[in-house]
Enzyme design. Structure first.
Site, PDB file in Angstrom:
ATOM      1  N   GLY A   1      -1.952  -3.427  -3.206  1.00 34.10           N
ATOM      2  CA  GLY A   1      -1.742  -2.117  -2.739  1.00 34.10           C
ATOM      3  C   GLY A   1      -2.829  -1.596  -2.113  1.00 34.10           C
ATOM      4  N   HIS A   2      -3.543  -0.558  -2.111  1.00 39.93           N
ATOM      5  CA  HIS A   2      -4.438   0.086  -1.580  1.00 39.93           C
ATOM      6  C   HIS A   2      -5.993  -0.293  -1.701  1.00 39.93           C
ATOM      7  CE1 HIS A   2      -5.875   3.119   1.208  1.00 39.93           C
ATOM      8  NE2 HIS A   2      -6.356   3.886   0.413  1.00 39.93           N
ATOM      9  N   TRP A   3      -6.218  -1.126  -2.573  1.00 42.13           N
ATOM     10  CA  TRP A   3      -7.612  -1.658  -3.045  1.00 42.13           C
ATOM     11  C   TRP A   3      -7.898  -3.214  -2.913  1.00 42.13           C
ATOM     12  CZ3 TRP A   3     -10.004   0.119  -8.154  1.00 42.13           C
ATOM     13  CH2 TRP A   3     -11.337   0.892  -7.872  1.00 42.13           C
TER      14      TRP A   3
ATOM     15  N   ASP B   1       0.755  -1.156   0.087  1.00 43.92           N
ATOM     16  CA  ASP B   1       0.077   0.010   0.037  1.00 43.92           C
ATOM     17  C   ASP B   1       1.074   1.427   0.056  1.00 43.92           C
ATOM     18  OD1 ASP B   1      -2.034   2.215   0.642  1.00 43.92           O
ATOM     19  OD2 ASP B   1      -3.168   0.790   1.538  1.00 43.92           O
TER      20      ASP B   1
END
Length: 288
Positions: A267-269, A240
């Protein structure tokens, strides 16, 4: 287990009016599934984000598992009214969510929140603890700094730059660090996100005004996390670049009933990058 059904954004789209600080806001939400337990999905703060855009890979699995799934467009995103927020954005979202649930006659719900949605879910749990079943938090939740990565992070800088200069080039820059594998960010996906973003320039302008009025839109709840007694599942992407993984560790260290799962190559999702595994993990957690 109910029969498998494909749920669409247009068929589940609804509105409700909520009064916030004396102002009536028209709030958009998607409502699907017929279960007795409500599962609320809260999106992040990126330009063009909506409940459906963030969670479209998860809706079918949750609704077909027997939950009533509610995806809220927070004020300032999607089809909801725009707003300038001069205080805590997450506390605003929590109050609006309480109003939505009141109108729908829902006393208690499970909350799944990504990024800003995770922070808003924590704000809701602190303000309305009796209304929370279980919490699933991904890439957000405390508002505190990382101990290892300078703040604001690379991703947050790109997000704020996109709000100020909403171009396709800047969108690509942000989305290419949003996920671990940038090749999954197809031209079609980027074009749809661009259209969502440019379709509501009032949202973009008001977000910038909000940051100018109060740069700390998301306060640090770290000192209050021990108050949250609800069972919680914290899910983070190892890679992330928006909210570093050590921020997620604060949640697990301080919430007495929290578990942690870290996705590698993520990552962030997490709910999008590892949708099938994410869906199974969340459903197993909810059924405990």
């Amino acid at each position: 287990m109910t029969d498998t059904v494909i749920h669409t954004e247009s068929a589940t789209s609804k509105y409700v009016n909520v009064v916030e600080d004396g102002t009536e806001l028209r709030v958009h939400y998607n409502d699907t599934g017929t279960g007795n337990e409500a599962l609320v999905l809260l999106h992040g703060s990126g330009p063009g984000a909506t409940g459906w855009a963030n969670f479209h890979r998860n809706v079918d699995a949750f609704a077909n598992a027997g939950y009533r799934v509610i995806l809220v467009d927070c004020p300032g995103w999607g089809k909801s009214d725009s707003i300038v927020c001069t205080g805590s954005r997450s506390d605003l979202n929590a109050r609006v969510l309480a109003g939505v649930l009141d109108t729908l006659g829902i006393g208690r719900a499970h909350l799944v929140g990504n990024s800003m949605g995770g922070h808003s879910a924590v704000a809701f749990a602190l303000s309305y603890p009796e209304r929370v079943g279980k919490l699933v938090l991904m890439g957000g939740g405390t508002g505190g700094p990382s101990q290892f990565v300078p703040m604001p992070t690379e991703g947050i800088k790109l997000l704020q730059a996109l709000y100020r200069d909403p171009t396709l080039e800047n969108l690509k820059k942000m989305l290419n660090v949003f996920v671990y594998d940038a090749s999954t960010m197809t031209e079609e996906l980027m074009q749809t996100r661009l259209e969502n973003m440019l379709g509501r320039r009032d949202h973009l302008e008001n977000f910038v005004k909000s940051l100018t009025a109060n740069p700390k839109q998301f306060p640090d709840y770290g000192h209050r996390l021990s108050e949250i007694k609800a069972p919680a599942l914290v899910i983070w992407g190892r890679d992330d670049r928006f909210v570093p993984m050590d921020v997620g560790l604060r949640l697990v260290w301080n919430m007495p009933n929290a578990d942690l799962h870290v996705f590698g190559r993520c990552g962030h999702w997490a709910q999008w990058e590892h949708a099938e595994r994410f869906n199974r993990m969340v459903l197993e957690f909810l059924r405990r």
